[in-house]
Design a protein around this motif. Structure first.
Motif, PDB file in Angstrom:
ATOM      1  N   VAL A   1       0.866  -1.010  -0.121  1.00 40.99           N
ATOM      2  CA  VAL A   1      -0.102  -0.098  -0.094  1.00 40.99           C
ATOM      3  C   VAL A   1       0.769   1.292   0.000  1.00 40.99           C
ATOM      4  CG1 VAL A   1      -1.616   1.210   1.489  1.00 40.99           C
ATOM      5  CG2 VAL A   1      -1.997  -1.152   1.076  1.00 40.99           C
ATOM      6  N   ASP A   2       2.088   1.228   0.946  1.00 45.59           N
ATOM      7  CA  ASP A   2       2.834   2.429   0.775  1.00 45.59           C
ATOM      8  C   ASP A   2       3.603   2.652  -0.529  1.00 45.59           C
ATOM      9  OD1 ASP A   2       2.132   2.912   3.319  1.00 45.59           O
ATOM     10  OD2 ASP A   2       4.190   2.052   4.297  1.00 45.59           O
ATOM     11  N   LYS A   3       4.134   1.480  -0.936  1.00 42.24           N
ATOM     12  CA  LYS A   3       4.591   1.526  -2.561  1.00 42.24           C
ATOM     13  C   LYS A   3       3.592   2.274  -3.449  1.00 42.24           C
ATOM     14  CE  LYS A   3       8.051   0.891  -5.210  1.00 42.24           C
ATOM     15  NZ  LYS A   3       9.570   1.768  -5.279  1.00 42.24           N
ATOM     16  N   GLU A   4       2.290   1.723  -3.361  1.00 42.04           N
ATOM     17  CA  GLU A   4       1.297   2.316  -4.517  1.00 42.04           C
ATOM     18  C   GLU A   4       0.958   3.604  -4.051  1.00 42.04           C
ATOM     19  OE1 GLU A   4      -2.318  -0.289  -3.775  1.00 42.04           O
ATOM     20  OE2 GLU A   4      -1.324  -1.905  -4.417  1.00 42.04           O
ATOM     21  N   ARG A   5       0.921   4.011  -2.792  1.00 40.88           N
ATOM     22  CA  ARG A   5       0.859   5.429  -2.502  1.00 40.88           C
ATOM     23  C   ARG A   5       2.060   6.412  -2.981  1.00 40.88           C
ATOM     24  NH1 ARG A   5       2.683   6.271   2.156  1.00 40.88           N
ATOM     25  NH2 ARG A   5       3.400   8.268   2.333  1.00 40.88           N
ATOM     26  N   GLU A   6       3.137   5.887  -2.722  1.00 47.17           N
ATOM     27  CA  GLU A   6       4.232   6.614  -3.297  1.00 47.17           C
ATOM     28  C   GLU A   6       4.499   6.788  -4.944  1.00 47.17           C
ATOM     29  OE1 GLU A   6       9.305   6.020  -3.378  1.00 47.17           O
ATOM     30  OE2 GLU A   6       8.031   4.861  -2.045  1.00 47.17           O
ATOM     31  N   VAL A   7       3.960   5.714  -5.561  1.00 47.01           N
ATOM     32  CA  VAL A   7       3.936   5.570  -7.045  1.00 47.01           C
ATOM     33  C   VAL A   7       3.018   6.913  -7.458  1.00 47.01           C
ATOM     34  CG1 VAL A   7       3.223   4.506  -9.132  1.00 47.01           C
ATOM     35  CG2 VAL A   7       4.707   3.454  -7.483  1.00 47.01           C
ATOM     36  N   LYS A   8       1.963   6.948  -6.839  1.00 48.50           N
ATOM     37  CA  LYS A   8       0.897   8.045  -7.091  1.00 48.50           C
ATOM     38  C   LYS A   8       1.463   9.246  -6.840  1.00 48.50           C
ATOM     39  CE  LYS A   8      -3.467   5.093  -6.708  1.00 48.50           C
ATOM     40  NZ  LYS A   8      -4.708   4.823  -5.875  1.00 48.50           N
ATOM     41  N   LEU A   9       1.900   9.479  -5.655  1.00 43.27           N
ATOM     42  CA  LEU A   9       2.576  10.533  -5.299  1.00 43.27           C
ATOM     43  C   LEU A   9       3.652  11.073  -6.251  1.00 43.27           C
ATOM     44  CD1 LEU A   9       3.057  10.475  -1.249  1.00 43.27           C
ATOM     45  CD2 LEU A   9       1.698  12.228  -2.833  1.00 43.27           C
ATOM     46  N   ARG A  10       4.439  10.186  -6.843  1.00 44.75           N
ATOM     47  CA  ARG A  10       5.472  10.465  -7.661  1.00 44.75           C
ATOM     48  C   ARG A  10       4.893  10.914  -8.931  1.00 44.75           C
ATOM     49  NH1 ARG A  10      10.487   9.454  -6.180  1.00 44.75           N
ATOM     50  NH2 ARG A  10      10.960   8.015  -4.355  1.00 44.75           N
ATOM     51  N   ALA A  11       3.863  10.215  -9.508  1.00 48.64           N
ATOM     52  CA  ALA A  11       3.151  10.660 -10.384  1.00 48.64           C
ATOM     53  C   ALA A  11       2.455  12.266 -10.598  1.00 48.64           C
ATOM     54  CB  ALA A  11       2.079   9.742 -11.079  1.00 48.64           C
ATOM     55  N   ALA A  12       2.040  12.520  -9.333  1.00 47.25           N
ATOM     56  CA  ALA A  12       1.427  13.693  -8.980  1.00 47.25           C
ATOM     57  C   ALA A  12       2.577  14.743  -9.059  1.00 47.25           C
ATOM     58  CB  ALA A  12       0.578  13.720  -7.826  1.00 47.25           C
ATOM     59  N   TRP A  13       3.711  14.518  -8.551  1.00 42.17           N
ATOM     60  CA  TRP A  13       4.910  15.247  -8.507  1.00 42.17           C
ATOM     61  C   TRP A  13       5.115  15.743  -9.985  1.00 42.17           C
ATOM     62  CZ3 TRP A  13       7.470  18.182  -4.874  1.00 42.17           C
ATOM     63  CH2 TRP A  13       8.328  18.767  -5.249  1.00 42.17           C
ATOM     64  N   GLU A  14       5.231  14.688 -10.583  1.00 46.26           N
ATOM     65  CA  GLU A  14       5.525  15.088 -12.021  1.00 46.26           C
ATOM     66  C   GLU A  14       4.655  15.893 -12.857  1.00 46.26           C
ATOM     67  OE1 GLU A  14       8.678  14.215 -13.609  1.00 46.26           O
ATOM     68  OE2 GLU A  14       9.140  13.328 -11.476  1.00 46.26           O
ATOM     69  N   LYS A  15       3.496  15.849 -12.285  1.00 44.08           N
ATOM     70  CA  LYS A  15       2.567  16.551 -13.074  1.00 44.08           C
ATOM     71  C   LYS A  15       2.417  17.962 -12.661  1.00 44.08           C
ATOM     72  CE  LYS A  15      -0.806  12.937 -14.251  1.00 44.08           C
ATOM     73  NZ  LYS A  15      -2.203  12.425 -13.809  1.00 44.08           N
ATOM     74  N   LEU A  16       3.215  18.395 -11.518  1.00 45.64           N
ATOM     75  CA  LEU A  16       3.024  19.810 -10.899  1.00 45.64           C
ATOM     76  C   LEU A  16       3.690  20.698 -11.845  1.00 45.64           C
ATOM     77  CD1 LEU A  16       4.194  19.464  -7.098  1.00 45.64           C
ATOM     78  CD2 LEU A  16       1.840  20.249  -8.066  1.00 45.64           C
ATOM     79  N   PRO A  17       3.389  21.700 -11.918  1.00 44.43           N
ATOM     80  CA  PRO A  17       4.000  22.778 -12.882  1.00 44.43           C
ATOM     81  C   PRO A  17       5.517  23.131 -12.079  1.00 44.43           C
ATOM     82  CG  PRO A  17       1.900  23.579 -12.296  1.00 44.43           C
ATOM     83  CD  PRO A  17       2.119  22.331 -11.497  1.00 44.43           C
ATOM     84  N   THR A  18       6.428  23.525 -12.521  1.00 42.71           N
ATOM     85  CA  THR A  18       7.800  23.678 -11.932  1.00 42.71           C
ATOM     86  C   THR A  18       7.758  24.434 -11.020  1.00 42.71           C
ATOM     87  OG1 THR A  18       8.659  23.075 -14.287  1.00 42.71           O
ATOM     88  CG2 THR A  18      10.289  24.238 -12.437  1.00 42.71           C
ATOM     89  N   ASP A  19       6.942  25.661 -10.945  1.00 48.97           N
ATOM     90  CA  ASP A  19       7.085  26.559  -9.866  1.00 48.97           C
ATOM     91  C   ASP A  19       6.280  26.163  -8.612  1.00 48.97           C
ATOM     92  OD1 ASP A  19       4.459  26.556 -11.336  1.00 48.97           O
ATOM     93  OD2 ASP A  19       3.965  28.595 -10.392  1.00 48.97           O
ATOM     94  N   GLN A  20       5.505  25.239  -8.765  1.00 46.08           N
ATOM     95  CA  GLN A  20       4.908  24.604  -7.635  1.00 46.08           C
ATOM     96  C   GLN A  20       5.824  23.451  -6.949  1.00 46.08           C
ATOM     97  OE1 GLN A  20       1.089  23.103  -8.124  1.00 46.08           O
ATOM     98  NE2 GLN A  20       0.095  25.123  -8.772  1.00 46.08           N
ATOM     99  N   ARG A  21       6.579  22.797  -7.745  1.00 45.02           N
ATOM    100  CA  ARG A  21       7.605  22.075  -7.228  1.00 45.02           C
ATOM    101  C   ARG A  21       8.700  22.651  -6.541  1.00 45.02           C
ATOM    102  NH1 ARG A  21       9.633  18.236 -11.765  1.00 45.02           N
ATOM    103  NH2 ARG A  21       7.636  18.518 -13.049  1.00 45.02           N
ATOM    104  N   ASP A  22       9.204  23.829  -7.306  1.00 41.68           N
ATOM    105  CA  ASP A  22      10.208  24.799  -6.470  1.00 41.68           C
ATOM    106  C   ASP A  22       9.668  25.167  -5.301  1.00 41.68           C
ATOM    107  OD1 ASP A  22      11.774  24.034  -8.786  1.00 41.68           O
ATOM    108  OD2 ASP A  22      11.638  26.038  -9.770  1.00 41.68           O
ATOM    109  N   ALA A  23       8.638  25.525  -4.968  1.00 42.57           N
ATOM    110  CA  ALA A  23       7.874  26.166  -4.069  1.00 42.57           C
ATOM    111  C   ALA A  23       8.028  25.154  -2.698  1.00 42.57           C
ATOM    112  CB  ALA A  23       6.339  26.638  -4.028  1.00 42.57           C
TER     113      ALA A  23
END
Length: 179
Positions: A106-128
């Motif tokens: 479950v943790d691995k699945e959560r992490e995969v979803k979070l990484r996918a969401a991170w990749e979709k973030l605009p650069t300015d939000q990631r930098d923030a």
């Protein structure tokens, strides 16, 4: 009939076996059979020349069990209890391992979803988010393997806190919610 057969299988004559079963309680005969078998296994001198005669005499005279017989049966019972406890502990360990593996999945699945969401973030939000994490943890500036999980944790918190309203669309409208 079972006791007669048990006595007969140990060399007692049929007539004497029937007499013993008729004259003595079944529990006494069963106990004497168990002690007799134990003595035979130990090759004890008491049953040496005429084992069947010893068995008949032990039932008729109600011989006491040898002192080391109780100790050996108690040791066997203790060994059996230890074995049962070990089996229970192994079963619990297997259950705990299965539960831990399920949590890890479950943790691995959560992490995969979070990484996918991170990749979709605009650069300015990631930098923030990265700036927030670095500000909260000044000593971790160059350690990617420590910054990355903290950034994902901040992202996860923001996604959880995000409550859509009529005026505010979801940050990731097409993303699955994170558990």
């Amino acid at each position: 009939a079972a006791l007669v057969d048990a006595l007969r299988s140990r060399g007692v004559a049929a007539k004497i076996a029937h007499e013993l079963v008729a004259a003595h309680p079944a529990t006494r005969i069963q106990t004497k059979l168990e002690v007799f078998d134990w003595l035979i296994r130990k090759e004890d001198k008491r049953v040496g020349k005429t084992p069947a005669g010893y068995l008949v005499a032990s039932i008729r005279a109600d011989y006491q069990e040898p002192g080391d017989y109780r100790a050996s049966t108690e040791a066997a019972a203790t060994a059996q209890a230890v074995k049962a406890n070990r089996a229970t502990a192994e079963a619990k360990a297997a259950d705990a391992k299965a539960a831990a593996e399920a949590v890890a999945r479950v943790d691995k699945e959560r992490e995969v979803k979070l990484r996918a969401a991170w990749e979709k973030l605009p650069t300015d939000q990631r930098d923030a988010i990265l700036a927030t994490v670095k500000a909260d943890n000044p000593g971790l500036g160059r350690w990617k393997n420590m910054l990355e999980p903290l950034c994902l944790a901040v992202l996860e918190a923001r996604l959880r806190d995000l409550k859509p309203s009529a005026n505010q669309p979801l940050l990731f409208a097409d993303a699955d919610p994170i558990p």
